[in-house]
Design a protein around this motif. Structure first.
Motif, short mmCIF file in Angstrom:
data_model
loop_
_atom_site.label_atom_id
_atom_site.label_comp_id
_atom_site.label_asym_id
_atom_site.label_seq_id
_atom_site.Cartn_x
_atom_site.Cartn_y
_atom_site.Cartn_z
N GLY A 31 0.85 -1.32 0.10
CA GLY A 31 -0.07 -0.02 -0.03
C GLY A 31 0.62 1.11 -0.16
O GLY A 31 0.52 2.12 -0.77
N LEU A 32 1.81 1.16 0.79
CA LEU A 32 2.93 2.35 0.80
C LEU A 32 3.54 2.58 -0.70
O LEU A 32 3.60 3.74 -0.98
CB LEU A 32 3.80 2.30 1.84
CG LEU A 32 3.55 2.24 3.17
CD1 LEU A 32 4.70 1.99 4.07
CD2 LEU A 32 2.81 3.64 3.65
N LYS A 34 1.99 2.48 -3.27
CA LYS A 34 0.86 2.85 -4.30
C LYS A 34 0.30 4.46 -3.73
O LYS A 34 -0.08 5.09 -4.30
CB LYS A 34 -0.34 1.89 -4.10
CG LYS A 34 0.19 0.60 -4.81
CD LYS A 34 -1.04 -0.33 -4.76
CE LYS A 34 -0.62 -1.83 -5.31
NZ LYS A 34 -1.68 -2.69 -5.13
N LEU A 35 0.61 4.61 -2.39
CA LEU A 35 0.33 5.92 -1.90
C LEU A 35 1.15 6.91 -2.42
O LEU A 35 2.30 6.99 -2.22
CB LEU A 35 0.38 5.86 -0.53
CG LEU A 35 -1.04 5.22 0.20
CD1 LEU A 35 -0.81 5.34 1.89
CD2 LEU A 35 -2.34 6.16 0.14
N THR A 36 0.85 8.24 -2.78
CA THR A 36 1.72 9.22 -3.14
C THR A 36 1.42 10.38 -2.29
O THR A 36 0.32 10.85 -2.03
CB THR A 36 1.41 9.59 -4.50
OG1 THR A 36 0.25 9.85 -5.15
CG2 THR A 36 1.76 8.28 -5.61
N THR A 51 6.29 8.17 -3.71
CA THR A 51 5.37 7.07 -2.84
C THR A 51 5.65 7.42 -1.49
O THR A 51 6.36 8.28 -0.98
CB THR A 51 5.96 5.87 -3.46
OG1 THR A 51 7.07 5.49 -2.70
CG2 THR A 51 5.95 5.66 -4.90
N ALA A 52 4.60 6.80 -0.64
CA ALA A 52 5.02 6.79 0.71
C ALA A 52 5.95 6.10 1.31
O ALA A 52 6.62 6.18 2.38
CB ALA A 52 3.79 6.33 1.45
N LYS A 92 3.69 9.84 6.09
CA LYS A 92 2.55 9.01 5.76
C LYS A 92 2.92 7.58 6.19
O LYS A 92 1.87 6.82 6.47
CB LYS A 92 2.24 9.02 4.32
CG LYS A 92 1.20 8.25 3.62
CD LYS A 92 -0.06 8.69 4.20
CE LYS A 92 -1.00 9.74 3.58
NZ LYS A 92 -2.16 9.95 4.06
N GLU A 96 0.37 5.23 8.48
CA GLU A 96 0.11 3.77 8.02
C GLU A 96 0.61 2.84 9.20
O GLU A 96 -0.37 1.83 9.63
CB GLU A 96 0.46 3.41 6.76
CG GLU A 96 -0.37 4.17 5.69
CD GLU A 96 -1.79 3.95 5.51
OE1 GLU A 96 -2.12 3.04 5.59
OE2 GLU A 96 -2.52 5.08 5.74
#
Length: 114
Positions: A31-32, A34-36, A51-52, A92, A96
């Motif tokens: 997920g990290l 994919k997170l921006t 990305t995160a 971020k 998470e």
């Protein structure tokens, strides 16, 4: 004769919890990636997206700052935007991790293996 074998139930539960944690950690890592997040400098003249996990994925520079005599200013703005994006990525990732810790019922101050 086999006094204390009742503890195997607790061991089994601990192993199951550890496996759940490992699975959730892997999901969170995916997920990290994919997170921006976007960092910026110069009131938005330079924007850096990462990305995160901290991987820089894009850089957006307003063309108005491309003046030869301002080269050092532009370089400083680019570095500042990248550092801002990296800081936001770290924030971020920590958010998470805290969310995952809460979901798993772990102490908030427990350090995870990354």
């Amino acid at each position: 004769m086999f006094k204390g074998l009742g503890g195997f139930g607790d061991l089994s539960k601990m192993m199951e919890t550890a496996q759940q944690m490992q699975t959730k950690m892997a999901e969170m890592q995916d997920g990290l990636a994919k997170l921006t997040v976007t960092g910026e400098s110069g009131a938005g003249l330079v924007k850096a997206t990462a990305t995160a996990k901290g991987e820089l994925t894009a850089l957006d520079i307003d063309p108005s700052i491309f003046v030869a005599s301002e080269k050092e200013v532009v370089e400083d703005l680019i570095l500042a935007a990248i550092k801002d994006a990296q800081r936001r990525a770290t924030d971020k990732a920590q958010e998470e991790m805290a969310r995952l810790s809460r979901e798993l019922g772990l102490p908030a101050d427990m350090k995870m293996p990354f």
